[in-house]
Design a protein around this motif. Sequence first.
Motif, PDB file in Angstrom:
ATOM      1  N   GLU A 168     -23.710 -32.071 -37.501  1.00 52.80           N
ATOM      2  CA  GLU A 168     -22.449 -32.476 -38.123  1.00 52.80           C
ATOM      3  C   GLU A 168     -22.562 -33.900 -38.656  1.00 52.80           C
ATOM      4  O   GLU A 168     -22.181 -34.195 -39.795  1.00 52.80           O
ATOM      5  N   GLU A 169     -23.126 -34.769 -37.835  1.00 52.43           N
ATOM      6  CA  GLU A 169     -23.284 -36.160 -38.252  1.00 52.43           C
ATOM      7  C   GLU A 169     -24.209 -36.279 -39.453  1.00 52.43           C
ATOM      8  O   GLU A 169     -23.947 -37.035 -40.392  1.00 52.43           O
ATOM      9  N   ILE A 170     -25.286 -35.507 -39.411  1.00 53.57           N
ATOM     10  CA  ILE A 170     -26.200 -35.518 -40.555  1.00 53.57           C
ATOM     11  C   ILE A 170     -25.474 -35.073 -41.816  1.00 53.57           C
ATOM     12  O   ILE A 170     -25.612 -35.675 -42.884  1.00 53.57           O
ATOM     13  N   LYS A 171     -24.674 -34.042 -41.666  1.00 48.65           N
ATOM     14  CA  LYS A 171     -23.950 -33.531 -42.823  1.00 48.65           C
ATOM     15  C   LYS A 171     -23.024 -34.591 -43.421  1.00 48.65           C
ATOM     16  O   LYS A 171     -22.953 -34.763 -44.640  1.00 48.65           O
ATOM     17  N   GLU A 172     -22.353 -35.313 -42.538  1.00 51.41           N
ATOM     18  CA  GLU A 172     -21.450 -36.357 -43.032  1.00 51.41           C
ATOM     19  C   GLU A 172     -22.221 -37.432 -43.778  1.00 51.41           C
ATOM     20  O   GLU A 172     -21.803 -37.889 -44.838  1.00 51.41           O
ATOM     21  N   LEU A 173     -23.333 -37.822 -43.222  1.00 53.50           N
ATOM     22  CA  LEU A 173     -24.136 -38.847 -43.894  1.00 53.50           C
ATOM     23  C   LEU A 173     -24.636 -38.343 -45.241  1.00 53.50           C
ATOM     24  O   LEU A 173     -24.632 -39.079 -46.239  1.00 53.50           O
ATOM     25  N   THR A 174     -25.041 -37.094 -45.270  1.00 52.50           N
ATOM     26  CA  THR A 174     -25.523 -36.520 -46.529  1.00 52.50           C
ATOM     27  C   THR A 174     -24.425 -36.529 -47.585  1.00 52.50           C
ATOM     28  O   THR A 174     -24.671 -36.842 -48.755  1.00 52.50           O
ATOM     29  N   GLU A 175     -23.214 -36.194 -47.136  1.00 51.15           N
ATOM     30  CA  GLU A 175     -22.103 -36.251 -48.084  1.00 51.15           C
ATOM     31  C   GLU A 175     -21.864 -37.681 -48.549  1.00 51.15           C
ATOM     32  O   GLU A 175     -21.599 -37.921 -49.727  1.00 51.15           O
ATOM     33  N   GLY A 176     -21.972 -38.602 -47.622  1.00 56.97           N
ATOM     34  CA  GLY A 176     -21.831 -40.012 -47.985  1.00 56.97           C
ATOM     35  C   GLY A 176     -22.849 -40.402 -49.050  1.00 56.97           C
ATOM     36  O   GLY A 176     -22.520 -41.073 -50.028  1.00 56.97           O
ATOM     37  N   LYS A 177     -24.059 -39.948 -48.858  1.00 57.06           N
ATOM     38  CA  LYS A 177     -25.116 -40.238 -49.813  1.00 57.06           C
ATOM     39  C   LYS A 177     -24.747 -39.691 -51.190  1.00 57.06           C
ATOM     40  O   LYS A 177     -24.872 -40.377 -52.202  1.00 57.06           O
ATOM     41  N   LYS A 178     -24.284 -38.469 -51.184  1.00 61.45           N
ATOM     42  CA  LYS A 178     -23.890 -37.851 -52.443  1.00 61.45           C
ATOM     43  C   LYS A 178     -22.822 -38.693 -53.141  1.00 61.45           C
ATOM     44  O   LYS A 178     -22.871 -38.899 -54.358  1.00 61.45           O
ATOM     45  N   GLU A 179     -21.895 -39.176 -52.354  1.00 62.65           N
ATOM     46  CA  GLU A 179     -20.827 -39.992 -52.931  1.00 62.65           C
ATOM     47  C   GLU A 179     -21.377 -41.272 -53.547  1.00 62.65           C
ATOM     48  O   GLU A 179     -20.899 -41.718 -54.590  1.00 62.65           O
ATOM     49  N   ILE A 180     -22.347 -41.869 -52.888  1.00 67.73           N
ATOM     50  CA  ILE A 180     -22.937 -43.085 -53.457  1.00 67.73           C
ATOM     51  C   ILE A 180     -23.550 -42.782 -54.817  1.00 67.73           C
ATOM     52  O   ILE A 180     -23.351 -43.521 -55.775  1.00 67.73           O
ATOM     53  N   TYR A 181     -24.253 -41.663 -54.903  1.00 66.85           N
ATOM     54  CA  TYR A 181     -24.836 -41.296 -56.193  1.00 66.85           C
ATOM     55  C   TYR A 181     -23.745 -41.079 -57.252  1.00 66.85           C
ATOM     56  O   TYR A 181     -23.863 -41.530 -58.393  1.00 66.85           O
ATOM     57  N   GLN A 182     -22.686 -40.390 -56.839  1.00 61.81           N
ATOM     58  CA  GLN A 182     -21.589 -40.154 -57.774  1.00 61.81           C
ATOM     59  C   GLN A 182     -21.023 -41.468 -58.287  1.00 61.81           C
ATOM     60  O   GLN A 182     -20.795 -41.648 -59.486  1.00 61.81           O
ATOM     61  N   GLU A 183     -20.810 -42.370 -57.346  1.00 56.88           N
ATOM     62  CA  GLU A 183     -20.254 -43.673 -57.682  1.00 56.88           C
ATOM     63  C   GLU A 183     -21.184 -44.417 -58.640  1.00 56.88           C
ATOM     64  O   GLU A 183     -20.737 -45.005 -59.632  1.00 56.88           O
ATOM     65  N   ALA A 184     -22.478 -44.352 -58.342  1.00 54.73           N
ATOM     66  CA  ALA A 184     -23.452 -45.002 -59.214  1.00 54.73           C
ATOM     67  C   ALA A 184     -23.357 -44.415 -60.622  1.00 54.73           C
ATOM     68  O   ALA A 184     -23.335 -45.147 -61.619  1.00 54.73           O
ATOM     69  N   LYS A 185     -23.266 -43.104 -60.666  1.00 51.95           N
ATOM     70  CA  LYS A 185     -23.166 -42.437 -61.961  1.00 51.95           C
ATOM     71  C   LYS A 185     -21.927 -42.909 -62.722  1.00 51.95           C
ATOM     72  O   LYS A 185     -21.981 -43.199 -63.910  1.00 51.95           O
ATOM     73  N   ALA A 186     -20.812 -42.992 -61.981  1.00 47.80           N
ATOM     74  CA  ALA A 186     -19.571 -43.455 -62.601  1.00 47.80           C
ATOM     75  C   ALA A 186     -19.719 -44.874 -63.135  1.00 47.80           C
ATOM     76  O   ALA A 186     -19.018 -45.270 -64.064  1.00 47.80           O
ATOM     77  N   ASN A 187     -20.620 -45.643 -62.546  1.00 49.37           N
ATOM     78  CA  ASN A 187     -20.865 -47.007 -63.030  1.00 49.37           C
ATOM     79  C   ASN A 187     -21.955 -47.061 -64.086  1.00 49.37           C
ATOM     80  O   ASN A 187     -22.481 -48.132 -64.386  1.00 49.37           O
ATOM     81  N   GLY A 188     -22.309 -45.899 -64.595  1.00 47.79           N
ATOM     82  CA  GLY A 188     -23.223 -45.873 -65.728  1.00 47.79           C
ATOM     83  C   GLY A 188     -24.699 -45.778 -65.379  1.00 47.79           C
ATOM     84  O   GLY A 188     -25.543 -45.853 -66.273  1.00 47.79           O
TER      85      GLY A 188
END
Lengths: 88, 88, 88, 88
Positions: free
Chosen positions: D24-44
């Motif tokens: 479960e914890e791994i899954k949460e971290l993985t989702e967090g990682k995905k969000e960072i990538y999304q955010e990076a993408k949103a910043n160009g």
Amino acid sequence: MSEPVGIAGDQLRAIVERIEKVEEEIKELTEGKKEIYQEAKANGFDVKILREVIRVRKQDQEQRDEQESLLDAYLEAIKVVPKVKKAA
Amino acid sequence: MSEPVGIAGDQLRAIVERIEKVEEEIKELTEGKKEIYQEAKANGFDVKILREVIRVRKQDQEQRDEQESLLDAYLEAIKVVPKVKKAA
Amino acid sequence: MSEPVGIAGDQLRAIVERIEKVEEEIKELTEGKKEIYQEAKANGFDVKILREVIRVRKQDQEQRDEQESLLDAYLEAIKVVPKVKKAA
Amino acid sequence: MSEPVGIAGDQLRAIVERIEKVEEEIKELTEGKKEIYQEAKANGFDVKILREVIRVRKQDQEQRDEQESLLDAYLEAIKVVPKVKKAA
DNA sequence: CACTGGAAAATGCCGC
DNA sequence: GCGGCATTTTCCAGTG
């Protein structure tokens, strides 16, 4: 208690079954493909490279298709239509 | 210009052609599937839900398969093999 | 030699560091997981079966989640929204 | 009907829960990682390249680790041990 | 240490 | 045209 949802129910059922049938067929073919790769591997071929060969050939084919449709465009522009193209 | 790579060339060619043939068939089926969805949509069905129905049903099946394989694993672990499993 | 790419450099650096930190944490948890399996094995449990148990339970949960989302989709399709869904 | 499997049952339950918690914890971290990538993408930022940066840095790190352990080997060979290595 | 199976990533596709 | 979804491919851990 049978047929609670009426006609749309039957239709839905039919659709679902058709899709599932197609997916089943796709699955079988996919397994067949996997087996071909396995067999190739057993014969000493490098699967990764083999995949790349397939990919490159697909790209080539797409390019050729593009060229062909470009040619069609030219021919049409000068009013000389080719006899057949392909099934839509 | 003929036979540039020698030995394995024929074999490679055969493999590539077999794979490409299978992929072609898969592609056709996939297009067929797409058409079924389109048709369903034209008949007023919600494609999104339809997809979800298909997905859930598939998971049901997988679920059943895995429960079965879990049971097999238990049985094997305690040395009580089931009489038959399935056709290879 | 300092600040080679200018403007976005800091931002990029921050992003990269955040990702690397998360990956580090994931790696540690993964190692922890491995240890649990090892420990279980040392206590006489069959790791293979253990893994299968975990997998089946996970699928149970996913199944339930998808059934729920399917229901949500139905309700939405017929315009009867559930009162609450879940915390974003 | 409760406790049919006895002590091992409790132990098994505990193991399963520990593993599921870690996952479960791994899954949460993985989702967090995905969000960072999304955010990076949103910043160009280009996500694909970003991933490549991460990958290259990881390789560099591994190389450095290797070199370090090679250095350790040399040092040990000449009997000059480094003060600390890393947590086993 | 090669093979298998499962997770992550890349790609293509569709609807908005 | 862009973001989300589904498929395909690649990668890595686990197993024998």
